[in-house]
Write a protein that holds these residues in place. Structure first.
Motif, PDB file in Angstrom:
ATOM      1  N   ARG A 123       0.879  -1.202  -0.034  1.00 14.43           N
ATOM      2  CA  ARG A 123       0.093  -0.015  -0.022  1.00 14.43           C
ATOM      3  C   ARG A 123       1.011   1.050  -0.018  1.00 14.43           C
ATOM      4  O   ARG A 123       1.749   1.187   0.685  1.00 14.43           O
ATOM      5  CB  ARG A 123      -0.734  -0.038   1.175  1.00 14.43           C
ATOM      6  CG  ARG A 123      -2.059   1.115   1.218  1.00 14.43           C
ATOM      7  CD  ARG A 123      -3.338   0.649   2.006  1.00 14.43           C
ATOM      8  NE  ARG A 123      -3.997  -0.431   1.400  1.00 14.43           N
ATOM      9  CZ  ARG A 123      -4.948  -0.960   1.827  1.00 14.43           C
ATOM     10  NH1 ARG A 123      -5.401  -0.588   3.059  1.00 14.43           N
ATOM     11  NH2 ARG A 123      -5.511  -1.973   1.628  1.00 14.43           N
ATOM     12  N   ARG A 168       2.664   7.583  -6.297  1.00 12.41           N
ATOM     13  CA  ARG A 168       2.634   7.547  -7.838  1.00 12.41           C
ATOM     14  C   ARG A 168       3.933   7.188  -8.462  1.00 12.41           C
ATOM     15  O   ARG A 168       3.934   6.275  -9.332  1.00 12.41           O
ATOM     16  CB  ARG A 168       2.145   8.683  -8.495  1.00 12.41           C
ATOM     17  CG  ARG A 168       0.601   9.053  -8.037  1.00 12.41           C
ATOM     18  CD  ARG A 168       0.201  10.290  -8.865  1.00 12.41           C
ATOM     19  NE  ARG A 168       0.791  11.618  -8.570  1.00 12.41           N
ATOM     20  CZ  ARG A 168       0.068  12.460  -7.654  1.00 12.41           C
ATOM     21  NH1 ARG A 168      -0.998  11.970  -6.749  1.00 12.41           N
ATOM     22  NH2 ARG A 168       0.925  13.454  -7.169  1.00 12.41           N
ATOM     23  N   GLN A 216      -3.988   2.138  -2.644  1.00  9.66           N
ATOM     24  CA  GLN A 216      -3.672   3.671  -2.390  1.00  9.66           C
ATOM     25  C   GLN A 216      -4.504   4.095  -1.296  1.00  9.66           C
ATOM     26  O   GLN A 216      -5.906   3.845  -1.308  1.00  9.66           O
ATOM     27  CB  GLN A 216      -3.869   4.275  -3.435  1.00  9.66           C
ATOM     28  CG  GLN A 216      -2.711   4.040  -4.660  1.00  9.66           C
ATOM     29  CD  GLN A 216      -3.082   4.953  -5.852  1.00  9.66           C
ATOM     30  OE1 GLN A 216      -4.213   4.827  -6.703  1.00  9.66           O
ATOM     31  NE2 GLN A 216      -2.339   6.145  -5.925  1.00  9.66           N
ATOM     32  N   SER A 217      -3.887   4.161  -0.132  1.00  5.69           N
ATOM     33  CA  SER A 217      -4.607   4.664   1.030  1.00  5.69           C
ATOM     34  C   SER A 217      -5.172   6.172   1.047  1.00  5.69           C
ATOM     35  O   SER A 217      -4.658   6.991   0.214  1.00  5.69           O
ATOM     36  CB  SER A 217      -3.733   4.942   2.199  1.00  5.69           C
ATOM     37  OG  SER A 217      -4.062   5.471   3.382  1.00  5.69           O
ATOM     38  N   GLU A 218      -6.531   6.432   1.512  1.00  7.99           N
ATOM     39  CA  GLU A 218      -7.078   7.526   1.332  1.00  7.99           C
ATOM     40  C   GLU A 218      -6.639   8.579   2.402  1.00  7.99           C
ATOM     41  O   GLU A 218      -6.979   9.727   2.223  1.00  7.99           O
ATOM     42  CB  GLU A 218      -8.648   7.695   1.512  1.00  7.99           C
ATOM     43  CG  GLU A 218      -9.235   6.468   0.398  1.00  7.99           C
ATOM     44  CD  GLU A 218      -9.293   7.208  -0.846  1.00  7.99           C
ATOM     45  OE1 GLU A 218      -9.344   8.632  -0.832  1.00  7.99           O
ATOM     46  OE2 GLU A 218      -9.384   6.627  -1.972  1.00  7.99           O
ATOM     47  N   LYS A 237      -1.910   8.407  -1.619  1.00  6.34           N
ATOM     48  CA  LYS A 237      -2.222   8.935  -2.678  1.00  6.34           C
ATOM     49  C   LYS A 237      -1.329  10.415  -2.939  1.00  6.34           C
ATOM     50  O   LYS A 237      -2.294  11.313  -2.876  1.00  6.34           O
ATOM     51  CB  LYS A 237      -3.832   9.250  -2.751  1.00  6.34           C
ATOM     52  CG  LYS A 237      -4.540   8.144  -2.989  1.00  6.34           C
ATOM     53  CD  LYS A 237      -6.153   8.458  -3.423  1.00  6.34           C
ATOM     54  CE  LYS A 237      -6.826   7.094  -4.092  1.00  6.34           C
ATOM     55  NZ  LYS A 237      -8.251   7.516  -4.128  1.00  6.34           N
ATOM     56  N   ASP A 238      -0.492  10.047  -3.141  1.00  2.00           N
ATOM     57  CA  ASP A 238       0.535  11.427  -3.173  1.00  2.00           C
ATOM     58  C   ASP A 238       1.610  11.100  -4.308  1.00  2.00           C
ATOM     59  O   ASP A 238       1.786   9.998  -4.918  1.00  2.00           O
ATOM     60  CB  ASP A 238       1.152  11.703  -1.755  1.00  2.00           C
ATOM     61  CG  ASP A 238       1.998  10.501  -1.199  1.00  2.00           C
ATOM     62  OD1 ASP A 238       2.510   9.459  -2.084  1.00  2.00           O
ATOM     63  OD2 ASP A 238       1.814  10.496  -0.114  1.00  2.00           O
ATOM     64  N   THR A 270       2.552   8.001   1.789  1.00  3.44           N
ATOM     65  CA  THR A 270       3.309   6.879   1.490  1.00  3.44           C
ATOM     66  C   THR A 270       4.402   6.714   2.351  1.00  3.44           C
ATOM     67  O   THR A 270       4.875   7.941   3.050  1.00  3.44           O
ATOM     68  CB  THR A 270       4.255   7.280   0.032  1.00  3.44           C
ATOM     69  OG1 THR A 270       2.740   7.317  -0.747  1.00  3.44           O
ATOM     70  CG2 THR A 270       4.952   6.247  -0.391  1.00  3.44           C
TER      71      THR A 270
END
Length: 307
Positions: free
Chosen positions: A59, A67, A85-87, A62-63, A91
């Motif tokens: 996992r 990416r 991808q964590s909300e 979302k940064d 990361t």
């Protein structure tokens, strides 16, 4: 499905300096770099570069770092369908200081890596069931690792566990591990004793055998690796090289070990090959950028065999 690697993806923030600072001391560094890494990602890339089919479970956030890590994994040929991808979590990152001897000191902030839990891995049982081998480390949630190892074991899938960073492990987890790959420090922590020699490493490994592990491979840096199982013990010498950066040494070893074992090699053959991959990795800077291709390893082994 090939090799399934369950583990961490981090962005490494690497500072190079002559030596690590003492408490309260400020030093000037020589260089700084951002480098994709994380023990899981490094091991996935190492196996993929050698030619293995690799699926990564993990996992990211979302940064931008997340990416970039996803793109790097795709470029390395790793299947990324099961990297979530964590909300809410960023990361993972690692702060790494590398001195002029190539030795490193690392602080990891796991971030999204710790978000994947038992329910998430349970949902991926069909993926694990199809694997030839499952590889894990300990930069993720420990209870999730325990469940994944149990799940793989129940389906007859061998598990490589790289117990890094070291922490206390249950006998139940160890009983589900086919190949445990600690370094000297980690072997000592797991066995509850100091490991300062190859003889110490063997003693620690024998204590771990009693807990149910099938094979222990203690990595010894430039001295190679020690294989210990119920058939006996065997020291596989390393390859003398000038270390530039040891950041991915253990990860390259584990990725190579998985590749060799799933290619039908004996454990002795696999460990010798993995020693060579580790030696090549420490000769270059960075984590993933230092990982060798198969042709490079084969050439290195050929040259090392010459009188």
């Amino acid at each position: 499905m090939g090799i399934v690697i369950i583990g961490s993806l981090n962005m490494d923030m690497v500072v190079r300096t002559s030596r690590a600072p003492e408490a309260g001391e400020t030093l000037f560094g020589q260089a700084f770099a951002l480098s994709p890494g994380g023990k899981g990602a490094n091991q996935a890339a190492a196996a993929a570069r050698l030619g293995a089919e690799v699926t990564m479970i993990g996992r990211v956030g979302k940064d931008g770092f997340g990416r970039e890590l996803l793109e790097v994994m795709r470029q390395e040929g790793v299947h990324t369908d099961y990297i979530g991808q964590s909300e809410t979590q960023a990361t993972g990152v690692a702060s790494i200081v590398v001195d002029e001897e190539g030795e490193n000191r690392i602080i990891v902030v796991p971030g999204a890596n710790l978000e994947m839990g038992r329910e998430d891995i349970a949902a991926l049982e069909p993926v694990i069931r199809q694997a030839e081998m499952v590889v894990m480390q300990l930069e993720t949630d420990l209870s999730m690792c325990e469940q994944a190892a149990s799940m793989a074991h129940s389906h007859g899938i061998p598990v490589i566990l790289n117990p890094a960073p070291a922490r206390v492990l249950t006998d139940e987890l160890l009983q589900h591990v086919a190949y445990l790959t600690p370094n000297e420090t980690e072997a000592g922590i797991l066995a509850g004793m100091a490991v300062n020699s190859i003889a110490d490493a063997e003693q620690a490994a024998r204590l771990l055998l009693q807990k149910g592990v099938e094979n222990i491979i203690v990595t010894l840096g430039s001295k190679g690796a020690l294989i210990v199982n119920h058939a006996g013990s065997r020291h596989i010498p390393g390859f003398p090289v000038q270390a530039v950066d040891t950041v991915a040494a253990g990860d390259s070893f584990n990725g190579a070990l998985a590749y060799q074992l799933t290619s039908g090699k004996t454990l002795t053959e696999a460990v010798r090959f993995a020693n060579a991959v580790g030696a090549l990795a420490v000769g270059k800077q960075g984590a993933i950028p230092s990982l060798p291709q198969l042709a490079e390893v084969e050439q290195f082994l050929k040259e090392s065999a010459r009188p």
